[in-house]
Scaffold this active site. Structure first.
Site, PDB file in Angstrom:
ATOM      1  N   ASP A 262       0.854  -1.186   0.000  1.00  8.41           N
ATOM      2  CA  ASP A 262       0.000   0.000   0.000  1.00  8.41           C
ATOM      3  C   ASP A 262       0.891   1.237   0.000  1.00  8.41           C
ATOM      4  O   ASP A 262       1.748   1.397   0.867  1.00  8.41           O
ATOM      5  CB  ASP A 262      -0.866  -0.036   1.276  1.00  8.41           C
ATOM      6  CG  ASP A 262      -1.997   0.980   1.222  1.00  8.41           C
ATOM      7  OD1 ASP A 262      -2.102   1.723   0.221  1.00  8.41           O
ATOM      8  OD2 ASP A 262      -2.766   1.026   2.198  1.00  8.41           O
TER       9      ASP A 262
ATOM     10  N   ASP B  28      -3.147   2.516  -5.781  1.00 11.09           N
ATOM     11  CA  ASP B  28      -2.016   2.529  -4.844  1.00 11.09           C
ATOM     12  C   ASP B  28      -1.966   1.310  -3.929  1.00 11.09           C
ATOM     13  O   ASP B  28      -1.290   1.336  -2.919  1.00 11.09           O
ATOM     14  CB  ASP B  28      -2.050   3.803  -4.006  1.00 11.09           C
ATOM     15  CG  ASP B  28      -3.083   3.739  -2.898  1.00 11.09           C
ATOM     16  OD1 ASP B  28      -4.164   3.169  -3.136  1.00 11.09           O
ATOM     17  OD2 ASP B  28      -2.797   4.244  -1.807  1.00 11.09           O
ATOM     18  N   GLU B  29      -2.652   0.261  -4.289  1.00 10.47           N
ATOM     19  CA  GLU B  29      -2.778  -0.857  -3.354  1.00 10.47           C
ATOM     20  C   GLU B  29      -2.932  -2.157  -4.133  1.00 10.47           C
ATOM     21  O   GLU B  29      -3.725  -2.215  -5.073  1.00 10.47           O
ATOM     22  CB  GLU B  29      -4.045  -0.595  -2.538  1.00 10.47           C
ATOM     23  CG  GLU B  29      -4.152  -1.313  -1.247  1.00 10.47           C
ATOM     24  CD  GLU B  29      -5.507  -1.035  -0.607  1.00 10.47           C
ATOM     25  OE1 GLU B  29      -6.108  -1.995  -0.126  1.00 10.47           O
ATOM     26  OE2 GLU B  29      -5.964   0.119  -0.621  1.00 10.47           O
TER      27      GLU B  29
HETATM   28 MG    MG Z   1      -2.452   3.919   0.325  1.00  7.57          MG
END
Ligand code: MG
Length: 377
Positions: free
Chosen positions: A22, A122-123
């Site tokens: 993350d 983003d993950e």
């Molecule tokens: Mg994040």
């Protein structure tokens, strides 16, 4: 939990090696990287409410802004009230840029494995049980990835390393930013016992409230609660909570290219060919059971069922039906497949069926991380 209770839960699988990665305050970090003067400011990615008649929400806040109590999805007007004027900076989101950076990060992930399931820009989850680098230690792989992202892209991330997705996500959340958490199978229940239920990924505010009323505040409290009680209070979601509290999550990492599939089909050729309607239907019923499994793993619901039948002369026919409601239930799939089959079967059965197939397509999706699994609304 006594042994009888434990029997209600599936057998755990601790052999996989899963990373949840993350990015830390992703959009804000990208903006700071590209304009380092912003680093010490309370940076809000979101349009300045003074230019939007007060409308809009915070997309991402950097860690300086978070210290003032600002968080994602908060109205930008509120952020403006919380942060001193000489500290606050608004930057309008630049999604094409974030997507481009995300693609670079994904390239680094794919150096390790193609078993990458993106949850957002983003993950992502990575299943590194088998990997392209032949490195056994998932921790080593995760550190390598985190280091490369920092050196080559200039951004920080956090990760959780363990044996399933749920725990890996809990791990990456556990020590942000620039966090590194490894949870061994033997430590999982102890780790979860200490977590507040608010930390449990997927337990929404409503469910938290209800759990609190039942005297359940931590993972440890959940572990002590009989599975039957959770089932009774929260149905399926209660069962999921019991699994998670006990460190069980059998859902697999579904690689992105697999998720983008437009259809899933099963077909077989038969030698000798099929002359009996009952045999044909039994085979189709089995296909539907397998299709249900495949769809469940991917979080897919089909809106259309297609059958395919070929006779000994290689005459092939396909019939499709749009369902009234998306489903992954084998019985519903089978009911449609059967209906389609009986409209054409007589001719084909007389001549013998050489190939039989059922395909599901036209998917609706759910995303594990995007639904509030336990909210019960
Ligand atoms: Mg994040």
């Amino acid at each position: 939990m006594n042994e009888k209770e434990g029997d209600l839960l599936p057998r755990n699988d601790t052999h996989r090696r899963i990373i949840h990665l993350d990015m830390d305050a992703f959009y804000a970090s990208v903006e700071t990287r590209d304009n380092p003067r912003l680093a010490k400011k309370a940076l809000i990615v979101g349009r300045d409410p003074r230019e939007t008649n007060g409308h809009g929400v915070v997309t991402t806040a950097n860690y300086v802004a978070r210290k003032y109590g600002v968080h994602s999805a908060m109205p930008t007007m509120k952020a403006l009230r919380l942060i001193p004027r000489d500290q606050i900076v608004f930057v309008t989101p630049n999604f094409p840029k974030y997507r481009a950076v995300s693609a670079e990060i994904h390239q680094l992930m794919h150096e390790i494995t193609d078993q990458v399931q993106s949850i957002s820009l983003d993950e992502a989850y990575l299943d590194v049980t088998e990997n392209k680098l032949g490195i056994k230690s998932a921790l080593q792989l995760a550190v390598r990835l985190q280091t490369k992202i920092r050196q080559e892209i200039g951004l920080n991330s956090s990760f959780g390393v363990t044996y399933n997705k749920f725990l890996a996500k809990m791990g990456s959340e556990y020590s942000k930013p620039f966090g590194r958490t490894i949870i061994l199978p033997s430590e999982a229940k102890g780790f979860l016992a200490k977590q507040e239920i608010a930390q449990f990924h997927g337990i929404g505010p409503k469910t938290q409230e209800k759990l609190h009323k039942m005297g359940i505040y931590t993972g440890g409290d959940l572990q002590k609660t009989p599975v039957r009680t959770l089932l009774k209070q929260f149905n399926k979601m209660g069962y999921l909570m019991a699994e998670h509290a006990n460190g069980i999550d059998l859902s697999r990492v579904v690689a992105d290219d697999e998720r983008n599939r437009k259809s899933i089909g099963i077909e077989r050729t038969y030698e000798p060919s099929i002359f009996s309607e009952q045999t044909a239907l039994t085979n189709m019923r089995n296909y539907c059971a397998r299709l249900e499994e495949e769809m469940r793993e991917r979080g897919f619901y089909a809106n259309t069922v297609v059958i395919k039948v070929r006779n000994l002369d290689f005459v092939t026919v396909t019939k499709r039906r749009k369902l009234s409601q998306a489903t992954n239930d084998k019985n519903e799939l089978y009911a449609s497949a059967k209906d389609l089959f009986v409209t054409i079967s007589s001719g084909y059965l007389n001549e013998g069926i050489r190939l039989l197939g059922v395909t599901v397509t036209d998917f609706s999706r759910t995303d594990y991380a995007q639904i509030d699994l336990f909210s019960g609304n």
